[in-house]
Write a protein that holds these residues in place. Sequence first.
Motif, PDB file in Angstrom:
ATOM      1  N   UNK A 107       3.680 -11.264  -4.292  1.00  0.00           N
ATOM      2  CA  UNK A 107       4.227  -9.893  -5.069  1.00  0.00           C
ATOM      3  C   UNK A 107       5.352  -9.110  -4.298  1.00  0.00           C
ATOM      4  N   UNK A 108       6.098  -8.490  -5.122  1.00  0.00           N
ATOM      5  CA  UNK A 108       7.321  -7.808  -4.571  1.00  0.00           C
ATOM      6  C   UNK A 108       7.308  -6.643  -5.473  1.00  0.00           C
ATOM      7  N   UNK A 109       7.176  -5.268  -4.783  1.00  0.00           N
ATOM      8  CA  UNK A 109       7.096  -3.903  -5.585  1.00  0.00           C
ATOM      9  C   UNK A 109       8.005  -3.091  -4.803  1.00  0.00           C
ATOM     10  N   UNK A 110       8.652  -1.926  -5.580  1.00  0.00           N
ATOM     11  CA  UNK A 110       9.157  -0.955  -4.824  1.00  0.00           C
ATOM     12  C   UNK A 110       8.047  -0.040  -4.196  1.00  0.00           C
ATOM     13  N   UNK A 111       8.264   0.376  -3.197  1.00  0.00           N
ATOM     14  CA  UNK A 111       7.275   1.469  -2.256  1.00  0.00           C
ATOM     15  C   UNK A 111       8.092   2.579  -1.946  1.00  0.00           C
ATOM     16  N   UNK A 112       7.399   3.488  -1.371  1.00  0.00           N
ATOM     17  CA  UNK A 112       7.850   4.719  -0.654  1.00  0.00           C
ATOM     18  C   UNK A 112       8.781   4.521   0.315  1.00  0.00           C
ATOM     19  N   UNK A 113       8.847   3.484   1.058  1.00  0.00           N
ATOM     20  CA  UNK A 113       9.740   3.401   2.423  1.00  0.00           C
ATOM     21  C   UNK A 113      10.582   2.073   2.116  1.00  0.00           C
ATOM     22  N   UNK A 114      10.613   1.483   0.842  1.00  0.00           N
ATOM     23  CA  UNK A 114      11.275   0.259   0.564  1.00  0.00           C
ATOM     24  C   UNK A 114      10.718  -0.656  -0.150  1.00  0.00           C
ATOM     25  N   UNK A 115      10.868  -1.805  -0.406  1.00  0.00           N
ATOM     26  CA  UNK A 115      10.581  -2.946  -1.149  1.00  0.00           C
ATOM     27  C   UNK A 115       9.322  -3.412  -0.181  1.00  0.00           C
ATOM     28  N   UNK A 116       8.244  -3.473  -0.995  1.00  0.00           N
ATOM     29  CA  UNK A 116       6.896  -4.029  -0.257  1.00  0.00           C
ATOM     30  C   UNK A 116       6.607  -5.556  -0.855  1.00  0.00           C
ATOM     31  N   UNK A 117       6.570  -6.421   0.222  1.00  0.00           N
ATOM     32  CA  UNK A 117       6.540  -7.818  -0.041  1.00  0.00           C
ATOM     33  C   UNK A 117       5.126  -8.025   0.365  1.00  0.00           C
ATOM     34  N   UNK A 118       4.406  -8.752  -0.695  1.00  0.00           N
ATOM     35  CA  UNK A 118       2.771  -9.068  -0.451  1.00  0.00           C
ATOM     36  C   UNK A 118       2.919 -10.554   0.081  1.00  0.00           C
ATOM     37  N   UNK A 119       2.254 -10.916   0.850  1.00  0.00           N
ATOM     38  CA  UNK A 119       2.038 -12.317   1.307  1.00  0.00           C
ATOM     39  C   UNK A 119       0.850 -12.899   1.599  1.00  0.00           C
ATOM     40  N   UNK A 120       0.538 -14.112   1.570  1.00  0.00           N
ATOM     41  CA  UNK A 120      -0.863 -14.753   1.606  1.00  0.00           C
ATOM     42  C   UNK A 120      -0.368 -15.956   2.868  1.00  0.00           C
ATOM     43  N   UNK A 121      -1.139 -15.693   4.113  1.00  0.00           N
ATOM     44  CA  UNK A 121      -0.865 -16.471   5.107  1.00  0.00           C
ATOM     45  C   UNK A 121      -1.956 -17.115   5.411  1.00  0.00           C
ATOM     46  N   UNK A 122      -2.127 -18.496   5.402  1.00  0.00           N
ATOM     47  CA  UNK A 122      -3.103 -19.150   6.209  1.00  0.00           C
ATOM     48  C   UNK A 122      -2.906 -19.470   7.518  1.00  0.00           C
TER      49      UNK A 122
END
Length: 171
Positions: A107-122
């Motif tokens: 997911x990618x969304x706007x956050x208070x400090x910039x763009x927040x990119x959520x990732x899943x890492x195995x």
Amino acid sequence: MRPIHRRLAPTAAGLLLLPVALVGCGIGDDDAKEKPPAKPARAPAEEAAARSRERVQAYLDAMTAKDVAAGRSQLCAVLHDGFDLAATGPNGDFADHFQVPEAAITAIRSGPLGQEVSVSVSVTAGKRTVARPLVFTVTRQGSDWCIAGESPGGGPAANPTPTGVTPTRVS
């Protein structure tokens, strides 16, 4: 009669040249009506999301390939010293005993400090594989984009409420 003639001649010449001057300035030009207005390449929100995705994907690819220099190049300059100390350490993203068989942006969304990119890492260490959610914060510095932070992400365990109580839905 002579004074009227002297005033009338420049006025007549001005009226004759006025349509030519207006067409030269683009007023009354039919070509302008046929051309659609120029569109910007991307909206600012789309641009931010695309650049953030590119930076984080490049970092994930570097982590998978164990390319420390490529990973470092995705980070903001402020993070370089900390990255150099921790990246290949026992719990660093580029540690030798970790393998990253899979990493995906969720997911990618706007956050208070910039763009927040959520990732899943195995991550595989020995025979054990664990999927971990992470959140990268991507910001714009000048004309360039860079990763400004990395933090654990995911469900309620990673982001507890201030009271430590997880809210539940009341019917």
